[in-house]
Design an enzyme around this catalytic site. Structure first.
Site, PDB file in Angstrom:
ATOM      1  N   SER A  12      57.972  40.138  36.936  1.00 12.28           N
ATOM      2  CA  SER A  12      56.556  39.754  36.834  1.00 12.28           C
ATOM      3  C   SER A  12      56.314  38.521  37.269  1.00 12.28           C
ATOM      4  O   SER A  12      55.327  37.939  37.162  1.00 12.28           O
ATOM      5  CB  SER A  12      56.285  39.802  35.262  1.00 12.28           C
ATOM      6  N   TYR A  43      53.124  39.199  32.251  1.00 14.02           N
ATOM      7  CA  TYR A  43      52.823  40.880  31.926  1.00 14.02           C
ATOM      8  C   TYR A  43      52.946  41.004  30.348  1.00 14.02           C
ATOM      9  O   TYR A  43      52.331  41.809  29.772  1.00 14.02           O
ATOM     10  CB  TYR A  43      53.958  41.737  32.443  1.00 14.02           C
ATOM     11  N   CYS A  74      62.340  42.837  34.894  1.00 15.66           N
ATOM     12  CA  CYS A  74      61.703  42.479  33.686  1.00 15.66           C
ATOM     13  C   CYS A  74      61.574  43.495  32.381  1.00 15.66           C
ATOM     14  O   CYS A  74      61.495  44.423  32.511  1.00 15.66           O
ATOM     15  CB  CYS A  74      60.159  42.511  34.360  1.00 15.66           C
ATOM     16  N   CYS A 185      64.104  38.723  28.077  1.00 19.29           N
ATOM     17  CA  CYS A 185      62.893  38.214  28.990  1.00 19.29           C
ATOM     18  C   CYS A 185      63.649  37.585  30.144  1.00 19.29           C
ATOM     19  O   CYS A 185      64.227  36.484  29.800  1.00 19.29           O
ATOM     20  CB  CYS A 185      61.899  37.286  28.100  1.00 19.29           C
TER      21      CYS A 185
HETATM   22  N1  DGL Z   1      59.668  38.848  32.949  1.00 19.02           N
HETATM   23  C1  DGL Z   1      59.071  39.340  31.861  1.00 19.02           C
HETATM   24  C2  DGL Z   1      60.319  39.988  30.963  1.00 19.02           C
HETATM   25  O1  DGL Z   1      61.202  40.121  31.108  1.00 19.02           O
HETATM   26  C3  DGL Z   1      58.401  38.222  30.957  1.00 19.02           C
HETATM   27  C4  DGL Z   1      57.379  37.520  31.410  1.00 19.02           C
HETATM   28  C5  DGL Z   1      55.788  37.994  31.291  1.00 19.02           C
HETATM   29  O2  DGL Z   1      55.356  38.085  30.442  1.00 19.02           O
HETATM   30  O3  DGL Z   1      55.540  38.696  32.558  1.00 19.02           O
HETATM   31  O4  DGL Z   1      59.869  40.653  29.915  1.00 19.02           O
END
Ligand code: DGL
Length: 227
Positions: A12, A43, A74, A185
């Site tokens: 994301s 996201y 993600c 995350c």
């Molecule tokens: N890259 C997303 C994840 O691993 C988190 C960042 C987002 O909120 O987009 O959950």
């Protein structure tokens, strides 16, 4: 001319780049591209429908190019959307990052596992469900850190106030006596060193790194991908 095996890493935001660096350092023989949707990041505070729509757009774009395998770095996407995409596009190869972290965490923890992730990931209960499938002796304590990915994306990951924000959640989890902490995350990879040094008794499981371990196992089993 035969094209080489290419892996696409989808995230994301721009921090999916960390997942790429780790994977690339272990598998330099493959070609890589990233699809990092920093325009729509974060996201983690979006609805299920929004996350699905954005991710499907990304996957369709990649399948229109040379793409044998999509690695979703993600956690927020893997919490729900990935399964829906795997069902709808069952002929495509899509790998996620949640199960690798769950496997590693249940292997190394004595019983109490902490987790920080986005609001969507935590509310989905996905980690809880996957841990329960593997072990009935592990308990998960999960906290949403809704602002953290935004701070990282904005380049203020190590600003003193951001670290106070992060530490507050870690202390709350430590009160539960956790011995392992999952960074659920991609963006939180930037805290791996900070947390390892500040909380040396905690075993840190970083989804960007565990995905690499599981990718190796996957590639061993799917040699047909390179033909
Ligand atoms: N890259 C997303 C994840 O691993 C988190 C960042 C987002 O909120 O987009 O959950």
């Amino acid at each position: 001319m035969k094209k080489s095996f290419k892996i696409w890493i989808l995230d994301s935001g721009k921090w999916g780049y960390y997942a790429l660096l780790d994977i690339k350092s272990h598998f330099p023989q493959y070609d890589y591209e990233t699809y990092l949707d920093y325009v729509n990041a974060p996201y983690g505070n979006k609805s299920s429908e929004e996350i699905y729509t954005l991710t499907e757009v990304g996957c369709l774009e990649l399948w229109g190019k040379w793409c044998q395998l999509i690695l979703i770095a993600c956690n927020t996407i893997c919490a729900e959307t990935m399964r829906k995409l795997q069902d709808k596009y069952s002929d495509k190869k899509i790998l996620g990052c949640i199960i690798p972290s769950v496997e590693v965490a249940t292997e190394i923890s004595q019983g109490k596992i902490g987790l920080i992730g986005t609001k969507f990931t935590v509310n989905s209960g996905k980690y809880q469900k996957e841990i329960a499938k593997l072990s009935d002796s592990h308990k998960l304590f999960a906290l949403a850190t809704p602002e953290l990915a935004g701070y990282v994306e904005d380049g203020i990951s190590h600003h003193p106030e951001t670290l106070i924000y992060l530490d507050r959640y870690i202390w709350e989890l430590m009160e539960k006596d956790i011995d392992t902490l999952i960074l659920a995350c991609t963006h939180y990879t930037v805290y791996y060193e900070y947390l390892t040094i500040k909380y040396p008794h905690l075993k840190i499981v970083d989804s960007a790194r565990t995905q690499t371990i599981k990718l190796w196992e996957y590639l061993q089993k799917h040699s047909e991908l390179f033909l």
